[in-house]
Design a protein around this motif. Structure first.
Motif, PDB file in Angstrom:
ATOM      1  N   VAL A   1       0.837  -1.194   0.000  1.00  0.00           N
ATOM      2  CA  VAL A   1       0.000   0.000   0.000  1.00  0.00           C
ATOM      3  C   VAL A   1       0.879   1.253   0.000  1.00  0.00           C
ATOM      4  CG1 VAL A   1      -1.696   1.339   1.310  1.00  0.00           C
ATOM      5  CG2 VAL A   1      -1.954  -1.143   1.110  1.00  0.00           C
ATOM      6  N   LEU A   2       1.909   1.252   0.841  1.00  0.00           N
ATOM      7  CA  LEU A   2       2.812   2.403   0.899  1.00  0.00           C
ATOM      8  C   LEU A   2       3.503   2.629  -0.440  1.00  0.00           C
ATOM      9  CD1 LEU A   2       4.267   4.671   2.388  1.00  0.00           C
ATOM     10  CD2 LEU A   2       5.947   2.964   3.185  1.00  0.00           C
ATOM     11  N   ALA A   3       3.973   1.559  -1.066  1.00  0.00           N
ATOM     12  CA  ALA A   3       4.609   1.701  -2.383  1.00  0.00           C
ATOM     13  C   ALA A   3       3.638   2.318  -3.380  1.00  0.00           C
ATOM     14  CB  ALA A   3       5.094   0.337  -2.872  1.00  0.00           C
ATOM     15  N   GLY A   4       2.389   1.888  -3.305  1.00  0.00           N
ATOM     16  CA  GLY A   4       1.375   2.447  -4.193  1.00  0.00           C
ATOM     17  C   GLY A   4       1.095   3.908  -3.912  1.00  0.00           C
ATOM     18  N   LEU A   5       1.063   4.275  -2.649  1.00  0.00           N
ATOM     19  CA  LEU A   5       0.820   5.672  -2.285  1.00  0.00           C
ATOM     20  C   LEU A   5       1.971   6.570  -2.734  1.00  0.00           C
ATOM     21  CD1 LEU A   5      -0.690   5.223   1.308  1.00  0.00           C
ATOM     22  CD2 LEU A   5      -1.916   5.867  -0.775  1.00  0.00           C
ATOM     23  N   ASP A   6       3.193   6.090  -2.572  1.00  0.00           N
ATOM     24  CA  ASP A   6       4.349   6.880  -3.020  1.00  0.00           C
ATOM     25  C   ASP A   6       4.315   7.077  -4.533  1.00  0.00           C
ATOM     26  OD1 ASP A   6       5.429   7.303  -0.506  1.00  0.00           O
ATOM     27  OD2 ASP A   6       6.739   5.544  -0.583  1.00  0.00           O
ATOM     28  N   TRP A   7       3.985   6.016  -5.264  1.00  0.00           N
ATOM     29  CA  TRP A   7       3.854   6.126  -6.727  1.00  0.00           C
ATOM     30  C   TRP A   7       2.745   7.113  -7.099  1.00  0.00           C
ATOM     31  CZ3 TRP A   7      -0.698   4.392  -9.190  1.00  0.00           C
ATOM     32  CH2 TRP A   7      -0.695   4.537 -10.577  1.00  0.00           C
ATOM     33  N   ALA A   8       1.594   6.984  -6.437  1.00  0.00           N
ATOM     34  CA  ALA A   8       0.452   7.844  -6.750  1.00  0.00           C
ATOM     35  C   ALA A   8       0.761   9.312  -6.478  1.00  0.00           C
ATOM     36  CB  ALA A   8      -0.765   7.403  -5.940  1.00  0.00           C
ATOM     37  N   ALA A   9       1.515   9.576  -5.409  1.00  0.00           N
ATOM     38  CA  ALA A   9       1.886  10.959  -5.095  1.00  0.00           C
ATOM     39  C   ALA A   9       2.698  11.576  -6.232  1.00  0.00           C
ATOM     40  CB  ALA A   9       2.674  11.006  -3.786  1.00  0.00           C
ATOM     41  N   LEU A  10       3.594  10.798  -6.819  1.00  0.00           N
ATOM     42  CA  LEU A  10       4.413  11.297  -7.929  1.00  0.00           C
ATOM     43  C   LEU A  10       3.573  11.558  -9.177  1.00  0.00           C
ATOM     44  CD1 LEU A  10       7.557   8.994  -7.571  1.00  0.00           C
ATOM     45  CD2 LEU A  10       7.375  11.419  -6.977  1.00  0.00           C
ATOM     46  N   GLN A  11       2.453  10.831  -9.306  1.00  0.00           N
ATOM     47  CA  GLN A  11       1.577  11.012 -10.463  1.00  0.00           C
ATOM     48  C   GLN A  11       0.525  12.097 -10.237  1.00  0.00           C
ATOM     49  OE1 GLN A  11       2.755   9.124 -12.966  1.00  0.00           O
ATOM     50  NE2 GLN A  11       4.122   8.323 -11.382  1.00  0.00           N
ATOM     51  N   GLY A  12       0.465  12.631  -9.015  1.00  0.00           N
ATOM     52  CA  GLY A  12      -0.501  13.677  -8.722  1.00  0.00           C
ATOM     53  C   GLY A  12      -1.875  13.187  -8.316  1.00  0.00           C
ATOM     54  N   HIS A  13      -1.988  11.906  -7.930  1.00  0.00           N
ATOM     55  CA  HIS A  13      -3.277  11.356  -7.507  1.00  0.00           C
ATOM     56  C   HIS A  13      -3.502  11.617  -6.014  1.00  0.00           C
ATOM     57  CE1 HIS A  13      -3.489   9.507 -11.377  1.00  0.00           C
ATOM     58  NE2 HIS A  13      -2.449   8.721 -11.157  1.00  0.00           N
ATOM     59  N   THR A  14      -4.753  11.720  -5.613  1.00  0.00           N
ATOM     60  CA  THR A  14      -5.077  11.940  -4.202  1.00  0.00           C
ATOM     61  C   THR A  14      -5.409  10.652  -3.465  1.00  0.00           C
ATOM     62  OG1 THR A  14      -7.430  12.321  -4.662  1.00  0.00           O
ATOM     63  CG2 THR A  14      -5.964  14.244  -4.692  1.00  0.00           C
TER      64      THR A  14
ATOM     65  N   TRP B   1      -7.406   4.234  -0.168  1.00  0.00           N
ATOM     66  CA  TRP B   1      -6.373   4.809   0.686  1.00  0.00           C
ATOM     67  C   TRP B   1      -6.021   6.215   0.215  1.00  0.00           C
ATOM     68  CZ3 TRP B   1      -5.211   0.844   4.095  1.00  0.00           C
ATOM     69  CH2 TRP B   1      -5.472  -0.454   3.647  1.00  0.00           C
ATOM     70  N   PRO B   2      -5.943   7.195   1.126  1.00  0.00           N
ATOM     71  CA  PRO B   2      -5.560   8.548   0.731  1.00  0.00           C
ATOM     72  C   PRO B   2      -4.041   8.728   0.714  1.00  0.00           C
ATOM     73  CG  PRO B   2      -6.181   8.551   3.039  1.00  0.00           C
ATOM     74  CD  PRO B   2      -6.353   7.131   2.542  1.00  0.00           C
ATOM     75  N   VAL B   3      -3.556   9.392  -0.322  1.00  0.00           N
ATOM     76  CA  VAL B   3      -2.126   9.680  -0.428  1.00  0.00           C
ATOM     77  C   VAL B   3      -1.654  10.516   0.767  1.00  0.00           C
ATOM     78  CG1 VAL B   3      -0.410  10.913  -1.813  1.00  0.00           C
ATOM     79  CG2 VAL B   3      -2.087   9.435  -2.934  1.00  0.00           C
ATOM     80  N   ALA B   4      -2.550  11.311   1.340  1.00  0.00           N
ATOM     81  CA  ALA B   4      -2.187  12.181   2.464  1.00  0.00           C
ATOM     82  C   ALA B   4      -1.697  11.404   3.683  1.00  0.00           C
ATOM     83  CB  ALA B   4      -3.377  13.050   2.861  1.00  0.00           C
ATOM     84  N   LEU B   5      -2.015  10.106   3.775  1.00  0.00           N
ATOM     85  CA  LEU B   5      -1.596   9.313   4.935  1.00  0.00           C
ATOM     86  C   LEU B   5      -0.324   8.500   4.680  1.00  0.00           C
ATOM     87  CD1 LEU B   5      -4.945   7.948   6.481  1.00  0.00           C
ATOM     88  CD2 LEU B   5      -3.411   9.691   7.406  1.00  0.00           C
ATOM     89  N   LYS B   6       0.357   8.764   3.564  1.00  0.00           N
ATOM     90  CA  LYS B   6       1.514   7.919   3.249  1.00  0.00           C
ATOM     91  C   LYS B   6       2.635   8.034   4.280  1.00  0.00           C
ATOM     92  CE  LYS B   6       3.489  11.202  -0.135  1.00  0.00           C
ATOM     93  NZ  LYS B   6       4.716  11.569   0.602  1.00  0.00           N
TER      94      LYS B   6
END
Length: 206
Positions: free
Chosen positions: A85-98, A148-153
């Motif tokens: 999940v964390l790996a996904g959140l870090d990736w999503a943050a780089l893509q600009g997803h929330t 999962w929200p990117v804000a909680l990564k």
């Protein structure tokens, strides 16, 4: 639900486990019928999200045929689904997803309305997990299927560094919502863990 949560989330397929009960290797590359499990998961998931990535460790080249970005765990030692999940959140943050929604690579029959149902369930909660009725446990949550929200990564990163490994141990801290799905005629979150499970999946496919 606020405006950010209304945006279509990105999707992350969790395939970072060790598959010990299947003898090791990548369960997602095993064939169910005439197609790899992972291919069936992609077909169900891709229409529900704005972008899709695969969480897996080791050589990413073995997944090249699927055409997805592959993101590896940043926490050493096979720390379980939360590391994915964390790996996904870090990736999503780089893509600009929330937000991201996760799905397991070994669960070929999960609902085609997984994402909208998780979004509906979340309301004012930061996280939502899928669940189905269980005769022994009541409503059983499926922690690899969640919003999962990117804000909680960074909060999740610290929890993993502190030794948290159970998904619900972390999600319960944040008041996770539950999206309830029917288990009739079978639990759609049935996953392939053993050779016997694969035999059952072949029967369900037919």
């Amino acid at each position: 639900m606020n405006g950010e949560q209304m945006r279509q989330p990105a999707g992350v397929i969790l395939a970072g486990g060790q598959s010990t009960r299947m003898g090791g290797g990548d369960k997602g590359l095993l064939c169910l019928g005439d197609r790899p499990l992972l291919d069936r998961v992609i077909d169900r998931f891709q229409p529900q999200v704005c972008e899709l990535a695969l969480n897996a460790n080791g050589n990413p080249g073995r997944f090249v045929e699927f055409g997805l970005p592959v993101v590896a765990d940043s926490i050493d030692g096979f720390a379980g689904p939360l590391a994915g999940v964390l790996a996904g959140l870090d990736w999503a943050a780089l893509q600009g997803h929330t937000h991201i929604v996760t799905a397991a690579a070994d669960t070929p029959f999960f609902p085609c309305d997984l994402v909208p149902r998780l979004l509906d369930a979340a309301q004012d909660k930061p996280i939502a997990l899928a669940a189905t009725p269980d005769p022994k446990r009541g409503m059983a949550r499926h922690p690899t299927f969640g919003l999962w929200p990117v804000a909680l990564k960074d909060d999740l990163r610290q929890a993993l560094r502190d030794g948290v490994r159970k998904v619900v141990q972390w999600t319960d801290r944040h008041g996770a919502a539950t999206a309830e799905f029917s288990a009739d005629p079978f639990d759609p979150f049935f996953n392939v863990n053993t050779p016997e499970d694969m035999t059952r999946a072949e029967g369900l496919l037919r």
